[in-house]
Design a protein around this motif. Structure first.
Motif, short mmCIF file in Angstrom:
data_model
loop_
_atom_site.label_atom_id
_atom_site.label_comp_id
_atom_site.label_asym_id
_atom_site.label_seq_id
_atom_site.Cartn_x
_atom_site.Cartn_y
_atom_site.Cartn_z
N ILE A 115 -129.03 -45.63 -23.80
CA ILE A 115 -129.42 -46.97 -24.26
C ILE A 115 -129.11 -48.01 -23.18
O ILE A 115 -129.92 -48.91 -22.92
CB ILE A 115 -128.74 -47.30 -25.60
N GLU A 154 -131.72 -47.64 -20.40
CA GLU A 154 -133.02 -48.18 -20.82
C GLU A 154 -133.00 -49.71 -20.81
O GLU A 154 -133.95 -50.35 -20.38
CB GLU A 154 -133.38 -47.66 -22.21
N THR A 155 -131.91 -50.29 -21.30
CA THR A 155 -131.78 -51.75 -21.33
C THR A 155 -131.76 -52.32 -19.91
O THR A 155 -132.41 -53.32 -19.62
CB THR A 155 -130.51 -52.16 -22.10
N GLU A 163 -135.26 -52.06 -18.41
CA GLU A 163 -136.13 -53.09 -19.00
C GLU A 163 -135.83 -54.46 -18.40
O GLU A 163 -136.74 -55.21 -18.04
CB GLU A 163 -135.94 -53.11 -20.51
N PHE A 164 -134.54 -54.77 -18.26
CA PHE A 164 -134.15 -56.05 -17.65
C PHE A 164 -134.64 -56.12 -16.21
O PHE A 164 -135.16 -57.15 -15.77
CB PHE A 164 -132.63 -56.22 -17.71
#
Length: 170
Positions: free
Chosen positions: A9, A12-13, A16-17
């Motif tokens: 997680i 992925e975060t 994405e950022f």
């Protein structure tokens, strides 16, 4: 939640950022190139006037005897000379890119040629026209004039800034 799920997680975060930040940086670059193109066009006539007197001024600046009575730094005079030479080079470059843009516009759709004529009359021609006059001349509304200016500046940016300018169009 175990450590692997938390790590996934978090990754992925972070990814994405990172992607959003890259998109934001690319948008800033596009905006800067478009803004620079418009700034060059808005100041084109001033640059041309500046360059018109450059030849004689450059000769005078390069003459060491012309400043003997002034307490000047040679570096300051060299900076002025380089600035005048860069301005002249930039005007020649803009002129060449405008010629290419005109040729491309003439071979393309009628609205592309209209866009070229609009920016030419607005920023380049000796007989300057305003948006209202251009609107009447081309028989389109003022808002369309502004859209045409933006489209023309995007196309011209791709010529002025090369591959980086092409990203404006996408």
């Amino acid at each position: 939640m175990n450590k692997q799920e938390i790590a996934r997680i978090a990754a992925e975060t972070a990814l994405e950022f990172y992607k959003k930040e890259q998109e934001r940086q690319n948008k800033l670059k596009r905006d800067r190139r478009l803004r620079n193109t418009k700034m060059l066009l808005r100041n084109y006539r001033k640059f041309k006037i500046h360059c018109g007197s450059n030849v004689q001024e450059l000769e005078e600046l390069k003459d060491p005897d012309s400043f003997e009575y002034l307490d000047t730094d040679d570096l300051a005079i060299e900076a002025i000379i380089k600035n005048k030479e860069r301005t002249a080079a930039m005007v020649r470059y803009i002129d060449r890119m405008l010629e290419i843009y005109q040729i491309l516009s003439e071979k393309s759709k009628p609205e592309d040629l209209r866009r070229f004529k609009i920016i030419y009359d607005l920023y380049i021609a000796d007989d300057e026209k305003n948006v209202e006059e251009l609107s009447e001349c081309h028989k389109i509304n003022k808002r369309s004039i502004y859209r045409d200016i933006n489209k023309a500046c995007e196309a011209l940016s791709s010529l002025l800034f090369g591959v980086d300018g092409m990203r404006l169009i996408s």
